[in-house]
Motif scaffolding. Structure first.
Motif, short mmCIF file in Angstrom:
data_model
loop_
_atom_site.label_atom_id
_atom_site.label_comp_id
_atom_site.label_asym_id
_atom_site.label_seq_id
_atom_site.Cartn_x
_atom_site.Cartn_y
_atom_site.Cartn_z
N LEU A 7 -5.83 1.26 9.24
CA LEU A 7 -5.35 1.47 10.58
C LEU A 7 -6.71 1.81 11.57
O LEU A 7 -7.60 2.07 10.83
CB LEU A 7 -4.51 2.66 10.97
N PRO A 8 -6.82 1.30 12.58
CA PRO A 8 -5.95 0.79 13.54
C PRO A 8 -5.68 -0.57 13.27
O PRO A 8 -4.82 -1.64 14.23
CB PRO A 8 -6.23 1.00 14.78
N GLU A 9 -6.46 -1.47 12.32
CA GLU A 9 -6.26 -2.81 12.33
C GLU A 9 -5.42 -3.53 11.56
O GLU A 9 -4.78 -4.64 11.74
CB GLU A 9 -7.57 -3.46 11.65
N PHE A 10 -4.76 -2.60 10.61
CA PHE A 10 -3.69 -3.29 9.66
C PHE A 10 -2.61 -1.97 9.14
O PHE A 10 -3.26 -1.11 8.68
CB PHE A 10 -4.47 -4.02 8.41
N GLY A 11 -1.50 -2.05 9.08
CA GLY A 11 -0.65 -1.15 8.75
C GLY A 11 0.06 -1.62 7.51
O GLY A 11 0.90 -2.76 7.53
N LEU A 12 0.01 -1.07 6.28
CA LEU A 12 0.77 -1.70 5.29
C LEU A 12 1.99 -1.12 4.95
O LEU A 12 2.05 0.08 4.90
CB LEU A 12 -0.28 -1.53 3.99
N THR A 13 2.99 -1.77 5.09
CA THR A 13 4.50 -1.47 4.69
C THR A 13 5.02 -2.49 3.97
O THR A 13 5.20 -3.69 4.66
CB THR A 13 5.25 -0.86 5.89
N VAL A 14 5.39 -2.29 2.70
CA VAL A 14 6.23 -3.32 1.81
C VAL A 14 7.39 -2.58 1.18
O VAL A 14 7.51 -1.52 0.95
CB VAL A 14 5.38 -3.96 1.00
N GLU A 15 8.39 -3.56 0.80
CA GLU A 15 9.69 -3.09 0.04
C GLU A 15 9.85 -3.94 -0.96
O GLU A 15 9.61 -5.30 -0.88
CB GLU A 15 10.76 -2.76 1.24
N SER A 16 10.57 -3.70 -1.90
CA SER A 16 10.96 -4.49 -2.62
C SER A 16 12.15 -3.69 -3.80
O SER A 16 12.13 -2.49 -3.82
CB SER A 16 10.01 -4.55 -4.14
N ASP A 17 13.15 -4.39 -4.19
CA ASP A 17 14.10 -3.73 -5.02
C ASP A 17 13.79 -3.46 -6.53
O ASP A 17 14.53 -2.70 -7.33
CB ASP A 17 15.39 -4.44 -4.81
N THR A 18 12.60 -3.88 -7.00
CA THR A 18 12.15 -3.52 -8.39
C THR A 18 10.81 -3.08 -8.20
O THR A 18 9.94 -2.92 -7.32
CB THR A 18 12.02 -4.93 -9.13
N LYS A 62 3.80 -6.42 -7.06
CA LYS A 62 3.64 -7.80 -6.37
C LYS A 62 3.21 -7.68 -4.75
O LYS A 62 2.44 -8.40 -4.28
CB LYS A 62 4.52 -8.72 -6.63
N GLU A 63 4.05 -7.09 -3.90
CA GLU A 63 4.12 -7.10 -2.82
C GLU A 63 2.90 -6.25 -2.11
O GLU A 63 2.22 -6.62 -1.17
CB GLU A 63 5.31 -6.31 -2.14
N ILE A 64 2.60 -5.17 -2.98
CA ILE A 64 1.38 -4.43 -2.67
C ILE A 64 0.29 -5.33 -2.67
O ILE A 64 -0.85 -5.28 -1.80
CB ILE A 64 1.29 -2.99 -3.41
N ARG A 65 -0.03 -6.09 -3.83
CA ARG A 65 -1.20 -6.89 -4.14
C ARG A 65 -1.15 -8.09 -2.71
O ARG A 65 -2.23 -8.40 -2.27
CB ARG A 65 -1.01 -7.64 -5.11
N ILE A 66 -0.07 -8.41 -2.43
CA ILE A 66 -0.09 -9.56 -1.39
C ILE A 66 -0.46 -9.00 -0.13
O ILE A 66 -1.46 -9.63 0.69
CB ILE A 66 1.30 -10.24 -1.33
N ALA A 67 -0.16 -7.79 0.40
CA ALA A 67 -0.35 -6.85 1.44
C ALA A 67 -1.72 -6.66 1.50
O ALA A 67 -2.54 -6.75 2.47
CB ALA A 67 0.55 -5.69 1.59
N LEU A 68 -2.53 -6.43 0.20
CA LEU A 68 -3.87 -6.03 0.21
C LEU A 68 -4.67 -7.22 0.40
O LEU A 68 -5.69 -7.22 1.20
CB LEU A 68 -4.09 -5.26 -1.13
N GLU A 69 -4.40 -8.47 0.16
CA GLU A 69 -5.08 -9.64 0.33
C GLU A 69 -4.80 -9.91 1.80
O GLU A 69 -5.97 -10.29 2.41
CB GLU A 69 -4.54 -10.76 -0.58
N GLU A 70 -3.85 -9.76 2.30
CA GLU A 70 -3.75 -9.83 3.97
C GLU A 70 -4.49 -8.96 4.65
O GLU A 70 -5.46 -9.34 5.57
CB GLU A 70 -2.19 -9.63 4.40
N ALA A 71 -4.52 -7.71 4.22
CA ALA A 71 -5.23 -6.72 4.83
C ALA A 71 -6.89 -6.93 4.82
O ALA A 71 -7.82 -7.00 5.59
CB ALA A 71 -5.33 -5.31 4.27
#
Length: 96
Positions: A45-56, A62-71
């Motif tokens: 923050l303030p450039e990027f807020g990371l929030t992801v969800e998954s049912d497993t 995997k979602e965290i890794r994708i979000a970190l690449e985007e960040a």
């Protein structure tokens, strides 16, 4: 345990470009009502807020890794493979 500079601290972008490993605090909880794992981090923050969800559990990683690449792309621009973001998962318990 190896050294990793915390994302969000002064100069973290400079150290990222030098190739120093970076530590990202990611808080993970399980939402009983929605039946999903939810991971958040405010280190970018303030450039990027990371929030992801998954049912497993595997899916949340995997979602965290994708979000970190985007960040990385948003906060540092297009970088080479030198930048290494290491998530440190912190469990939090949902309050009833």
């Amino acid at each position: 345990m190896r050294f990793a500079y915390p994302v969000g601290f002064i100069g973290w972008k400079f150290f990222a470009r030098l190739g120093l490993p970076l530590r990202v605090r990611v808080f993970v909880m399980y939402d009983d009502e929605a039946k999903v794992f939810v991971a958040t981090s405010d280190d970018f923050l303030p450039e990027f807020g990371l929030t992801v969800e998954s049912d497993t559990w595997d899916g949340i990683f995997k979602e965290i890794r994708i979000a970190l690449e985007e960040a990385e792309e948003i906060c540092l621009g297009k970088t080479d493979d030198k930048v290494r973001l290491d998530p440190v998962l912190r469990p939090i318990h949902q309050l009833s």
